[in-house]
Design an enzyme around this catalytic site. Structure first.
Site, PDB file in Angstrom:
ATOM      1  N   HIS A  40       0.861  -1.183   0.000  1.00  0.00           N
ATOM      2  CA  HIS A  40       0.000   0.000   0.000  1.00  0.00           C
ATOM      3  C   HIS A  40       0.895   1.229   0.000  1.00  0.00           C
ATOM      4  O   HIS A  40       1.859   1.306   0.763  1.00  0.00           O
ATOM      5  CB  HIS A  40      -0.891  -0.004   1.243  1.00  0.00           C
ATOM      6  CG  HIS A  40      -2.031   0.962   1.167  1.00  0.00           C
ATOM      7  ND1 HIS A  40      -1.848   2.334   1.212  1.00  0.00           N
ATOM      8  CD2 HIS A  40      -3.374   0.765   1.055  1.00  0.00           C
ATOM      9  CE1 HIS A  40      -3.028   2.929   1.129  1.00  0.00           C
ATOM     10  NE2 HIS A  40      -3.966   2.003   1.035  1.00  0.00           N
ATOM     11  N   ARG A  92      -6.503  10.426  -0.378  1.00  0.00           N
ATOM     12  CA  ARG A  92      -6.291  10.824  -1.770  1.00  0.00           C
ATOM     13  C   ARG A  92      -7.613  10.864  -2.537  1.00  0.00           C
ATOM     14  O   ARG A  92      -7.811  11.711  -3.410  1.00  0.00           O
ATOM     15  CB  ARG A  92      -5.321   9.850  -2.449  1.00  0.00           C
ATOM     16  CG  ARG A  92      -3.884  10.071  -2.012  1.00  0.00           C
ATOM     17  CD  ARG A  92      -2.935   9.014  -2.565  1.00  0.00           C
ATOM     18  NE  ARG A  92      -3.096   7.743  -1.886  1.00  0.00           N
ATOM     19  CZ  ARG A  92      -3.219   6.574  -2.511  1.00  0.00           C
ATOM     20  NH1 ARG A  92      -3.236   6.516  -3.825  1.00  0.00           N
ATOM     21  NH2 ARG A  92      -3.328   5.457  -1.807  1.00  0.00           N
TER      22      ARG A  92
END
Length: 628
Positions: free
Chosen positions: A249, A269
């Site tokens: 990740h 994000r």
């Protein structure tokens, strides 16, 4: 003779995360007696770490979304190595599973017109993730857990004091699957609180144990993720598929050291957060692969417009699939443009007002404030790649979740195929629901077709008991914590985000030596408390699983001479259309050695191929596979 408690069930589910609970619910709704075995406390499954949302093409925010677009995005994210049938079933059935969860009481965030709200996420064409702030996985577990409690109450109302047809065994660890001939007949476990051994007699077992992250030093995974389901399947004669594909990740915490690797949700994000390096540059524009350049913005102005008008503008590069973002961050750090603590900066404070950040990302705000003394409403976070998810897993039938061993099923992260070489964020939660339900159905259908329940051979129980007690016979043996630390270092440094033939060969050499050391680890008797809550003994048993899985990862990574998704070979940087046609399958020999073979992948149906432009297919498929 060591005392062993015995219980009979129709279906044993190993793992109490989203996949396990959904499988257990389905089996119970079909009238079967079900045991749910949870390695930790009930309700504390690692599913709670899936924070951003559950991907389902419901079209609540953009009505152009549908299952075909979701299928396309999933195949693109997995670099066309996905099990096509699983990707199709997932895209089609995910909305129904989310609505079902809502009917059971899940409290999703809402749009202005009252529909389930959906947010943007990396690799998804439209806002697709149904969410509960940044605590979606927790809500999934809370809802399925409450559904199980309600089913238990129904049983008590119907049968009085008779034991409910679904029972949860909390803090219980399975060490072996039991077989009668070639068929599953149960599972052998111990209760962590007491060390008591328990045999679960059952003709069907569903593995839903999650991932393998604790084989790596830097990971977002909790302590339970020691590859138990993967190893149990191997030891029972099943096969593991494409274990080389590990998802790092892109955003884990990097500071302070005590919390390094803890997940920073992609929701940051998805809600507008941007990645910058030490020079203040928004660097992701420099790392857009050619295959994605038609879909992603190449300037900041174009990227920022997308949040206001997702129909007409290309997505920001921060929302590229996770493997692309993780490699980009890794490259910036290696080039000397990283943050002071060895990551990069993730900033949402300049994109959203403080009150909106606290509303949308309450867990992240609390996490950074409490653990790193960082106020994300006023300053950037420091983030870097962390071992997060394994795309590889038990080889299963797409429709039923059946493994190659009769009576064995798997769902969720410990099963392989659905995500190909890289999982899109948000696909995990609906994967758990779609294939958890299917595994529950598959197990019951198998059970109902049996002529008779296979009995558990005494020899199987005696062998499992001796294996579990073996570390106590070596009180002078090596400390399991020392061996675990060296295993983690080997995997992190030699089988990490960027790989080479030389490093992978060195890793395998190290793993062979570690196998001998794992066989010699010892623990001392805990005294009056006996085996209860004996962490050294627990780790000694977990080491077998982590080592087996680590060897599968390293062997497959050495064999696959290309870079695809979560597998990056520095000495083979390109993606090969020929390698896309190959799955790598690991099994164990009779003397417990890992073997690996290449297995051809079935071609995609013509109606599914028609969902893609030929120009895109040519980037992934061989010339003869592309329709004329």
């Amino acid at each position: 003779m060591t005392e062993v408690e015995r219980h009979q069930y129709d279906v044993v589910v190993i793992g109490a995360g989203g996949a396990g609970l959904r499988a257990a619910i389905e089996a119970r709704l079909r009238g079967k007696r079900v045991a749910v075995i949870s390695k930790s406390l009930f309700g504390k499954a690692h599913t709670v770490m899936a924070e951003g949302g559950a991907a389902a093409a419901m079209g609540n925010v953009n009505d152009k979304d549908n299952w075909q677009v979701h299928f396309r995005d999933t195949m693109r994210g997995g670099k066309f190595l996905n099990n096509v049938r699983m990707a199709e079933l997932h895209a089609k059935e995910a909305p129904e599973r989310v609505w079902e969860l809502e009917a059971w009481g899940a409290l999703f965030d809402r749009t202005k017109d009252g529909k389930i709200s959906q947010r943007n996420f990396g690799g998804h064409s439209y806002p697709r993730l149904a969410h509960v702030g940044d605590r979606t996985g927790l809500e999934l577990i809370r809802t399925t857990q409450q559904k199980i409690v309600s089913l238990q109450q129904e049983d008590h109302a119907e049968f009085g004091d008779y034991e409910a047809r679904i029972r949860v065994w909390a803090e219980t660890t399975v060490t072996r699957l039991l077989k009668n001939g070639d068929r599953i007949c149960g599972a052998f476990a111990y209760v962590r609180e007491t060390g008591k051994f328990v045999v679960f007699e059952a003709p069907t077992v569903i593995l839903a144990t999650g991932g393998i992250g604790k084989a790596f030093k830097v990971t977002s995974n909790s302590w339970e993720y020691t590859g138990d389901g993967h190893a149990l399947a191997l030891l029972a004669g099943a096969s593991l598929l494409n274990m080389e594909f590990i998802q790092f990740h892109p955003t884990g915490m990097v500071w302070p050291p005590s919390v390094k690797g803890i997940l920073v949700t992609e929701s940051v994000r998805g809600d507008g957060g941007v990645l910058t390096n030490s020079e203040g540059k928004r660097f992701m524009f420099d790392y857009i692969p050619d295959v994605f350049k038609e879909q992603y913005a190449t300037t900041e102005e174009e990227a920022d417009r997308w949040y206001a008008d997702a129909d007409n503008n290309r997505r920001p590069p921060e929302l590229l699939p996770r493997d692309e973002v993780a490699r980009a961050i890794n490259s910036e750090v290696k080039a000397g443009r990283g943050s002071p603590q060895g990551g990069v900066f993730l900033d949402v404070s300049s994109r959203l007002p403080a009150e909106e950040i606290i509303k949308r990302l309450p867990s992240m705000h609390h996490q950074f404030k409490e653990l790193a003394d960082v106020d994300i409403t006023a300053e950037p976070m420091q983030v870097g790649p962390t071992c997060h998810y394994v795309m590889g897993g038990v080889e299963v039938d797409a429709d039923t979740g059946a493994a190659l061993v009769p009576g064995l099923f798997a769902a969720g992260e410990c099963s392989g195929g659905m995500h190909g070489s890289n999982r899109l964020g948000g696909n995990s939660l609906t994967d758990l629901l779609v294939f958890g339900k299917r595994a529950g159905t598959g197990a019951v259908d198998y059970l109902e077709a049996l002529d008779a329940r296979p009995e558990v051979p005494e020899a199987e129980i005696e062998a499992a008991t001796a294996e579990a007690l073996a570390p106590f016979s070596r009180p002078e043996g090596e400390n399991p914590y020392t061996v675990h630390s060296e295993l983690q270092t080997t995997m992190n440094e030699l089988v990490g985000i960027i790989r080479t033939e030389k490093e992978l060969a060195a890793a395998l050499e190290s793993l062979v030596k570690l196998r001998e050391r794992v066989a010699g680890v010892g623990v001392v008797d805990a005294g009056p408390g006996g085996r209860g809550y004996h962490p050294g003994w627990h780790l000694a048993l977990d080491l077998r699983n982590m080592l087996l899985v680590s060897e599968c990862v390293a062997r497959a990574a050495l064999e696959r001479e290309e870079s695809r998704g979560g597998h990056t070979r520095d000495d083979h940087p390109g993606m090969s259309a020929e390698w896309r046609k190959i799955n790598l399958v690991c099994k164990l020999t009779d003397d417990q050695q890992v073997t690996l073979k290449r297995q051809p992948i079935e071609s995609m149906r013509e109606d599914l191929l028609a969902l893609f432009e030929n120009s895109e297919l040519k980037k992934y498929l061989t010339e003869e596979e592309v329709p004329s």
